[in-house]
Write an enzyme that holds these catalytic residues in place. Structure first.
Site, short mmCIF file in Angstrom:
data_model
loop_
_atom_site.label_atom_id
_atom_site.label_comp_id
_atom_site.label_asym_id
_atom_site.label_seq_id
_atom_site.Cartn_x
_atom_site.Cartn_y
_atom_site.Cartn_z
N CYS A 137 -16.51 1.29 -8.71
CA CYS A 137 -15.64 0.74 -9.76
C CYS A 137 -15.18 -0.65 -9.34
O CYS A 137 -15.41 -1.08 -8.21
CB CYS A 137 -14.43 1.65 -9.95
SG CYS A 137 -13.36 1.67 -8.49
N THR A 154 -2.78 1.67 -4.65
CA THR A 154 -3.24 2.75 -3.79
C THR A 154 -4.60 3.30 -4.23
O THR A 154 -4.84 3.44 -5.43
CB THR A 154 -2.15 3.87 -3.74
OG1 THR A 154 -2.59 4.94 -2.93
CG2 THR A 154 -1.79 4.39 -5.12
N ASP A 189 0.88 -1.16 0.00
CA ASP A 189 0.00 0.00 0.00
C ASP A 189 0.92 1.22 0.00
O ASP A 189 2.10 1.10 0.35
CB ASP A 189 -0.87 -0.07 1.27
CG ASP A 189 -1.76 1.14 1.43
OD1 ASP A 189 -2.20 1.72 0.42
OD2 ASP A 189 -2.02 1.51 2.60
N CYS A 198 -11.95 -1.46 -9.28
CA CYS A 198 -10.56 -1.46 -8.82
C CYS A 198 -10.34 -0.97 -7.39
O CYS A 198 -9.31 -1.27 -6.79
CB CYS A 198 -9.66 -0.69 -9.78
SG CYS A 198 -10.29 0.86 -10.43
N ARG A 199 -11.28 -0.20 -6.85
CA ARG A 199 -11.02 0.39 -5.53
C ARG A 199 -10.94 -0.68 -4.44
O ARG A 199 -11.82 -1.52 -4.30
CB ARG A 199 -12.14 1.40 -5.20
CG ARG A 199 -11.89 2.20 -3.94
CD ARG A 199 -12.98 3.27 -3.73
NE ARG A 199 -12.98 3.72 -2.35
CZ ARG A 199 -12.14 4.62 -1.85
NH1 ARG A 199 -11.24 5.20 -2.62
NH2 ARG A 199 -12.20 4.96 -0.57
N CYS A 234 -6.18 3.60 -7.97
CA CYS A 234 -7.61 3.74 -8.27
C CYS A 234 -7.98 5.18 -7.94
O CYS A 234 -7.84 5.61 -6.80
CB CYS A 234 -8.46 2.79 -7.44
SG CYS A 234 -10.21 3.25 -7.50
N ASP A 238 -1.93 -1.01 5.92
CA ASP A 238 -2.14 -0.45 7.26
C ASP A 238 -3.61 -0.24 7.58
O ASP A 238 -3.93 0.46 8.52
CB ASP A 238 -1.40 0.89 7.39
CG ASP A 238 -2.08 1.97 6.57
OD1 ASP A 238 -2.51 1.68 5.43
OD2 ASP A 238 -2.25 3.09 7.08
N ASP A 292 0.06 5.02 1.11
CA ASP A 292 -0.09 5.87 2.30
C ASP A 292 -0.24 5.01 3.55
O ASP A 292 -1.12 4.15 3.62
CB ASP A 292 -1.31 6.79 2.13
CG ASP A 292 -1.20 7.66 0.87
OD1 ASP A 292 -0.07 7.87 0.38
OD2 ASP A 292 -2.25 8.13 0.38
ZN LIG Z 1 -11.32 2.35 -9.20
#
Ligand SMILES: [Zn+2]
Length: 181
Positions: free
Chosen positions: A98, A51, A7, A100-101, A90, A127, A9
C-alpha cells in the site's frame, strides 16, 4: 505550522515481542516517562500519531477493535493533558504494498495536506529504523528513541527520556524553564 508526530508502539506504549500485535486493551503498557515529557509539549503545536497495524490485515483483530484500543490510548493521553489531533493507522499487510505503510511517507504527507503542516519544521519521534526512514522520506526531522543500532541517521538520537526532553527544548517544542528537569 509545525507539528509533532509520534509513533504509537514503542513511543507511547511498549511494543509487543516481534511479530506479535496489541489486540487487546490489557496489552497496552504505557511508557509513562515518555508520556510525562509529551505532557510538556507546547499546547499550540498539534500532535499526531501514525502507526502500522498489520495485525488487522492479518486478521488478528478487527479494525473496530483497533479503533477501540486507539480511543482508549487517546483517553489516557488526555488524562495526562496531551491532546492528539488525529491518529492514522495503516492496517494493510506489508505484502499489500500500500502507499501508507511506514517507511512510506504517505501518513505524514496526509497530515501535512489535511492540517497544512510544514514538515521541514516538524518532528517525528519513533523507535525503529522504519520510523526514521519514514521521516526522511517525508522530509521531516526525526528523533530516534530506540535501543537497537539502525542504519540511517536520525536528526537526533535520544538515548533516554532526559535526552528526549533536551532535544524537544532545543527544537522549541517545549518551553525552556529555569527549573531543573
Ligand atoms: Zn497501508
Amino acid at each position: 505550522m509545525k507539528a509533532i508526530i509520534l509513533d504509537r508502539d514503542g513511543v507511547i506504549n511498549k511494543c509487543m515481542p516481534p511479530h506479535e500485535y496489541i489486540t487487546k486493551l490489557i496489552e497496552v503498557d504505557y511508557l509513562e516517562e515518555n508520556i510525562e515529557i509529551f505532557s510538556k509539549l507546547k499546547k499550540n503545536i498539534p500532535i499526531f500519531i501514525i502507526t502500522n497495524q498489520q495485525g488487522v490485515g492479518k486478521g488478528l483483530m478487527l479494525k473496530k477493535e483497533l479503533n477501540t484500543i486507539n480511543q482508549k490510548i487517546l483517553n489516557h493521553l488526555e488524562s495526562r493533558n496531551i491532546y492528539i489531533k488525529k491518529i492514522y493507522s495503516c492496517t494493510h499487510l506489508a505484502s499489500d504494498n500500500c502507499s501508507c505503510r511506514k517507511p512510506k511517507p504517505e501518513m505524514i504527507l496526509k497530515i501535512a495536506r489535511d492540517y497544512l503542516i510544514d514538515l521541514k519544521e516538524s518532528i517525528f519521534i519513533g523507535d525503529s529504523e522504519t520510523d526514521i526512514q519514514c521521516a526522511r522520506n517525508a522530509k521531516c526531522k526525526s528523533i530516534y528513541i530506540g535501543k537497537s543500532k539502525i542504519n540511517i541517521l536520525p536528526t537526533y538520537h535520544a538515548k533516554n527520556p532526559m535526552q528526549l526532553l533536551r532535544v524537544l527544548k532545543i527544537e522549541k517544542f517545549i518551553e525552556t524553564s529555569h527549573q531543573n528537569t
